[in-house]
Design an enzyme around this catalytic site. Sequence first.
Site, mmCIF file in Angstrom:
data_model
loop_
_atom_site.group_PDB
_atom_site.id
_atom_site.type_symbol
_atom_site.label_atom_id
_atom_site.label_comp_id
_atom_site.label_asym_id
_atom_site.label_seq_id
_atom_site.Cartn_x
_atom_site.Cartn_y
_atom_site.Cartn_z
ATOM 1 N N ASP A 31 10.187 -12.085 59.089
ATOM 2 C CA ASP A 31 11.544 -12.574 58.869
ATOM 3 C C ASP A 31 12.513 -11.564 59.482
ATOM 4 O O ASP A 31 12.539 -10.408 59.067
ATOM 5 C CB ASP A 31 11.771 -12.723 57.346
ATOM 6 C CG ASP A 31 13.047 -13.476 56.998
ATOM 7 O OD1 ASP A 31 13.960 -13.526 57.845
ATOM 8 O OD2 ASP A 31 13.135 -13.984 55.869
ATOM 9 N N ASP A 42 19.345 -15.552 60.990
ATOM 10 C CA ASP A 42 18.221 -15.271 60.100
ATOM 11 C C ASP A 42 17.104 -16.215 60.548
ATOM 12 O O ASP A 42 17.341 -17.412 60.713
ATOM 13 C CB ASP A 42 18.679 -15.576 58.661
ATOM 14 C CG ASP A 42 17.823 -14.926 57.598
ATOM 15 O OD1 ASP A 42 16.792 -14.317 57.933
ATOM 16 O OD2 ASP A 42 18.188 -15.048 56.406
ATOM 17 N N HIS A 104 20.430 -20.475 52.455
ATOM 18 C CA HIS A 104 21.710 -19.902 52.031
ATOM 19 C C HIS A 104 22.760 -20.068 53.113
ATOM 20 O O HIS A 104 22.430 -20.289 54.273
ATOM 21 C CB HIS A 104 21.520 -18.409 51.714
ATOM 22 C CG HIS A 104 20.734 -17.671 52.757
ATOM 23 N ND1 HIS A 104 21.325 -17.011 53.794
ATOM 24 C CD2 HIS A 104 19.394 -17.533 52.942
ATOM 25 C CE1 HIS A 104 20.386 -16.480 54.570
ATOM 26 N NE2 HIS A 104 19.204 -16.778 54.081
ATOM 27 N N HIS A 112 23.903 -13.558 52.529
ATOM 28 C CA HIS A 112 23.593 -14.591 51.542
ATOM 29 C C HIS A 112 24.877 -15.010 50.826
ATOM 30 O O HIS A 112 25.212 -14.490 49.778
ATOM 31 C CB HIS A 112 22.569 -14.079 50.517
ATOM 32 C CG HIS A 112 21.239 -13.776 51.135
ATOM 33 N ND1 HIS A 112 20.835 -12.507 51.450
ATOM 34 C CD2 HIS A 112 20.218 -14.579 51.501
ATOM 35 C CE1 HIS A 112 19.624 -12.552 51.989
ATOM 36 N NE2 HIS A 112 19.230 -13.792 52.028
ATOM 37 N N GLU A 137 15.294 -22.235 54.796
ATOM 38 C CA GLU A 137 14.014 -21.533 54.784
ATOM 39 C C GLU A 137 13.051 -22.065 53.723
ATOM 40 O O GLU A 137 13.006 -21.564 52.613
ATOM 41 C CB GLU A 137 14.188 -20.015 54.664
ATOM 42 C CG GLU A 137 15.084 -19.502 53.590
ATOM 43 C CD GLU A 137 15.228 -17.972 53.667
ATOM 44 O OE1 GLU A 137 14.263 -17.276 53.992
ATOM 45 O OE2 GLU A 137 16.339 -17.487 53.393
ATOM 46 N N GLU A 221 11.945 -20.434 59.015
ATOM 47 C CA GLU A 221 13.403 -20.341 58.850
ATOM 48 C C GLU A 221 14.146 -20.427 60.177
ATOM 49 O O GLU A 221 13.720 -19.849 61.171
ATOM 50 C CB GLU A 221 13.775 -19.008 58.175
ATOM 51 C CG GLU A 221 15.275 -18.824 57.957
ATOM 52 C CD GLU A 221 15.625 -17.561 57.175
ATOM 53 O OE1 GLU A 221 14.894 -16.564 57.307
ATOM 54 O OE2 GLU A 221 16.626 -17.582 56.444
HETATM 55 MN MN MN Z 1 17.215 -16.173 54.959
#
Ligand code: MN
Length: 236
Positions: A31, A42, A104, A112, A137, A221
């Site tokens: 990630d 992200d 998010h 976030h 995600e 994600e």
């Molecule tokens: Mn994330």
Amino acid sequence: MNLSINNEAAHYSPYVGDKRKFATGDVVKIDVGASVDGYLSDNAATVEVGESGQHSDLIDATREALNAAIKKVRPGAQIRSIGQEIGKVITSHGFKPIRNLGGHGLNRYDLHSEIFIPNYDDGNGETFHADMAIAIEPFASTGIGMIHNGPGGHIYILSGTKVRKDEPLYQNFNTVPFAERWVAKIMPDYSDYLHKMMKAKEVSEFAVLREHKGSFISQAEHTLLILSDEVIVTTA
Ligand code: MN
């Protein structure tokens, strides 16, 4: 960067001198994020160490769930419809969506933001609107589909109302998460410094989010920019 293995869903990052090794069959979530002047992305994928393919279906489940979810995103769409889609795809593969983890919103220097995008239909009637950045995600598990906090994962963030602009951590990382390794690069006594900052509640460490031992978790994600007339996947 998070490198979370098997029953760990997220928030483990290798530290200086880390002796941990991969083993064949490990399910590894990679990630990563990027920041351009505080505008964030992200992005995550799951791989299995070695070529046995024991966990291909688990890995496919979140990739498919993510692709299906992305197609549902537009201004005015209910956030719960994304969760419903993710839950449906993951369940159809015979796995559990993780209920207490999700996507998010992203704001400038804020990884976030308040919006939460669930991995199941949580009944939330909130809707997306234009000019929003979000990360979707999906997480799928062979276990119960609920994670809990484990030990610290060597990822930190400047916390709370005490953020000082002259703080070296702020000058390097602003208010986005940073790895212990990165702090080691900017100061020799990083370990003592982080401990002191945590004690003063100026820095918080993220806990590794994990399920019970023996379970396996996959994640996929992407970051999306929702505009009035199109949705751009910025990490594709
Ligand atoms: Mn994330």
